[in-house]
Write a protein that holds these residues in place. Structure first.
Motif, PDB file in Angstrom:
ATOM      1  N   GLN A 133      13.059  35.035  50.947  1.00 61.16           N
ATOM      2  CA  GLN A 133      14.364  35.651  51.175  1.00 61.16           C
ATOM      3  C   GLN A 133      14.229  37.150  51.442  1.00 61.16           C
ATOM      4  O   GLN A 133      14.882  37.696  52.337  1.00 61.16           O
ATOM      5  CB  GLN A 133      15.280  35.409  49.975  1.00 61.16           C
ATOM      6  N   VAL A 134      13.388  37.818  50.661  1.00 55.10           N
ATOM      7  CA  VAL A 134      13.193  39.247  50.874  1.00 55.10           C
ATOM      8  C   VAL A 134      12.594  39.496  52.262  1.00 55.10           C
ATOM      9  O   VAL A 134      13.015  40.424  52.976  1.00 55.10           O
ATOM     10  CB  VAL A 134      12.298  39.836  49.769  1.00 55.10           C
ATOM     11  N   LEU A 145      20.361  42.568  48.720  1.00 53.23           N
ATOM     12  CA  LEU A 145      20.120  41.167  48.378  1.00 53.23           C
ATOM     13  C   LEU A 145      20.332  41.005  46.883  1.00 53.23           C
ATOM     14  O   LEU A 145      19.655  41.647  46.072  1.00 53.23           O
ATOM     15  CB  LEU A 145      18.693  40.762  48.755  1.00 53.23           C
ATOM     16  N   VAL A 159      14.965  48.490  43.455  1.00 52.85           N
ATOM     17  CA  VAL A 159      15.222  47.253  42.713  1.00 52.85           C
ATOM     18  C   VAL A 159      16.074  47.614  41.505  1.00 52.85           C
ATOM     19  O   VAL A 159      15.707  48.499  40.724  1.00 52.85           O
ATOM     20  CB  VAL A 159      13.922  46.563  42.255  1.00 52.85           C
ATOM     21  N   VAL A 190      10.390  39.626  39.382  1.00 50.60           N
ATOM     22  CA  VAL A 190      10.095  40.324  40.640  1.00 50.60           C
ATOM     23  C   VAL A 190       8.639  40.771  40.603  1.00 50.60           C
ATOM     24  O   VAL A 190       8.323  41.897  40.201  1.00 50.60           O
ATOM     25  CB  VAL A 190      11.032  41.534  40.843  1.00 50.60           C
ATOM     26  N   ALA A 211      19.861  38.496  44.005  1.00 52.12           N
ATOM     27  CA  ALA A 211      19.063  37.279  43.813  1.00 52.12           C
ATOM     28  C   ALA A 211      19.222  36.736  42.407  1.00 52.12           C
ATOM     29  O   ALA A 211      18.259  36.305  41.784  1.00 52.12           O
ATOM     30  CB  ALA A 211      17.592  37.555  44.120  1.00 52.12           C
ATOM     31  N   LEU A 240      11.393  47.403  50.842  1.00 53.04           N
ATOM     32  CA  LEU A 240      12.415  47.684  49.839  1.00 53.04           C
ATOM     33  C   LEU A 240      12.417  49.168  49.463  1.00 53.04           C
ATOM     34  O   LEU A 240      11.367  49.823  49.482  1.00 53.04           O
ATOM     35  CB  LEU A 240      12.155  46.863  48.580  1.00 53.04           C
ATOM     36  N   LEU A 297      17.340  45.356  46.142  1.00 52.74           N
ATOM     37  CA  LEU A 297      17.302  44.035  45.527  1.00 52.74           C
ATOM     38  C   LEU A 297      17.912  44.149  44.137  1.00 52.74           C
ATOM     39  O   LEU A 297      17.501  45.000  43.344  1.00 52.74           O
ATOM     40  CB  LEU A 297      15.858  43.535  45.425  1.00 52.74           C
ATOM     41  N   LEU A 328      12.107  33.516  46.612  1.00 51.15           N
ATOM     42  CA  LEU A 328      12.544  34.912  46.606  1.00 51.15           C
ATOM     43  C   LEU A 328      11.694  35.744  47.561  1.00 51.15           C
ATOM     44  O   LEU A 328      12.217  36.603  48.275  1.00 51.15           O
ATOM     45  CB  LEU A 328      12.468  35.481  45.188  1.00 51.15           C
ATOM     46  N   PRO A 360      15.989  43.545  52.796  1.00 51.82           N
ATOM     47  CA  PRO A 360      17.006  44.388  52.159  1.00 51.82           C
ATOM     48  C   PRO A 360      16.485  45.778  51.829  1.00 51.82           C
ATOM     49  O   PRO A 360      15.286  45.982  51.645  1.00 51.82           O
ATOM     50  CB  PRO A 360      17.327  43.617  50.875  1.00 51.82           C
TER      51      PRO A 360
END
Length: 402
Positions: A38-39, A4, A67, A54, A6, A64, A47, A35, A44
């Protein structure tokens, strides 16, 4: 691997992620609760963000693994929360160094020639050569650098090209490194302030640097000095800088501010930019096409290496030290079950494994395992491990400092 993205990201980077076999979801406008949503929806593995914050809620929204900050810093990511959740955090250091150094020097030259004021008067129909023809000039003026990482180091040859000697302070700067760069090392930010006509700040934001440049620092600045900050707004006491502008004639060029808007647009009017002698830009230090292409390439490399090997380049949140008190070194025949048996012995003794590796010798017949353990390995446990048919030798090394 599902990725993802972002934040705004170079199209070449999106294509490269897809070419690497990633399923890419591009949501550059996802901020705050959007966000988190979306996560949670995309789930994902990775990210990628640039300036998007975040927080812990984002990190907890899905399982996750990684990141990636498409930039040099990572203060917009809740690294502590990521560490608690076992999520790697990585960044792209050094890829924007030249871009930021270019903007820092643009601000230095603009302050000296009062470029923005010239432009404003011309647009207002005012011709004032008598006022603006009083620049000091930069040749022979001393530049002071606070922070000498990638960006600070990129400032040095540019200063020398302008004929400016350089003094510098950094926690990691050694005499040898200072000699290699052709700068004079001093012992504190205050010494930089006292020695320089121009000070440029290039610090990462962390617990040591937040508010580091405070009223005491600005009290050391020479009257009429130029002060440039292209690092993070939170490393300075903005009120103390404003007082230095008012009381000492300091001129300031600022690309960064505390409490900046999270997105690319928004209402924002910090009081300091209303002061005469203060020039502000919009946190654009890294925003050149060259820098963004380099950062995108590095972010893609990080994801590709992670997908292929499970390791993370530029990881920032692995422990520098563990509570391990000894290392168990096991030479063994490379056969199934050997390490499982050794770990079973260690586990039944109530000892915690902190780190381990297993390296195979050429030919694939034998290997050596190194297991860092928190606790004391009694002789009976060593004997139990050595008793396995495929174990050739066991050595215990004390890992506690002498």
């Amino acid at each position: 691997m599902r990725v993802l993205v972002a934040d705004a990201f170079e199209p070449s980077g999106l294509d490269a992620l897809a070419d690497a076999g990633c399923e890419v979801v591009y949501r550059p406008q996802a901020k705050d609760q959007a966000l988190v949503d979306q996560v949670a929806a995309v789930a994902p593995d990775v990210l990628i963000v640039r300036s998007t914050k975040v927080p812990a809620a984002v990190l907890a929204a899905a399982p996750l693994k990684l990141v990636v900050r498409a930039g040099a810093g990572y203060n917009t990511i809740d690294v502590a929360a990521a560490s608690r959740l076992g999520i790697y955090v990585s960044n792209c250091p050094g890829k924007n160094s030249i871009a930021v150094a270019e903007l820092a020097f643009a601000l230095i030259a603009a302050l000296d020639r009062r470029v923005a004021d010239n432009v404003a008067d011309l647009r207002a129909g005012v011709w004032n050569k008598a006022e603006y023809g009083k620049a000091r000039g930069l040749y022979g003026r001393t530049l002071g650098l606070i922070g000498l990482g990638g960006i600070g180091s990129a400032m040095v040859p540019r200063a020398h090209a302008f004929g400016m000697p350089v003094v510098a302070w950094s926690r990691s700067l050694t005499d040898q490194r200072a000699s290699e760069l052709g700068v004079t090392r001093v012992g504190s930010p205050a010494e930089v302030a006292r020695a320089c006509d121009v000070v440029s700040v290039h610090l990462a934001l962390n617990g040591h640097t937040r508010g580091l440049l405070n009223a005491d620092f600005f009290a050391q600045l020479r009257d009429g000095a130029y002060f440039i900050n292209t690092s993070r707004g939170e490393v300075i006491d903005e009120a103390a800088l404003a007082a230095a502008v008012r009381d000492k004639g300091v001129r300031a060029g600022l690309d960064v501010f505390a409490d900046e808007p999270a997105g690319g647009r928004g209402e924002f009017h910090p009081a300091i930019v209303d002061l005469p002698g203060v020039y502000g830009t919009h946190h654009i230090g890294a925003s050149t096409q060259q820098a963004q292409l380099a950062i995108a390439d590095e972010a893609v490399r990080i994801v590709r290496v992670f997908a292929q090997t499970g390791t993370v380049p530029n990881v920032v949140n692995l422990a520098r030290a563990t509570p391990a008190t000894c290392t168990v070194v096991i030479r063994h025949l490379d056969r199934p079950g050997v390490l499982a048996a050794a770990l079973d012995v260690i586990s039944r003794a109530g000892l915690n494994v902190q780190e381990m590796e297993n390296v195979v010798f050429e030919g694939g017949e034998a290997a050596v395992a190194r297991i860092n353990v928190e606790g004391s390995l009694r002789p009976s446990l060593v004997s139990a491990i050595r008793g396995h048919d495929s174990v050739l030798d066991v050595q215990v090394i004390d890992a506690t400092p002498a």
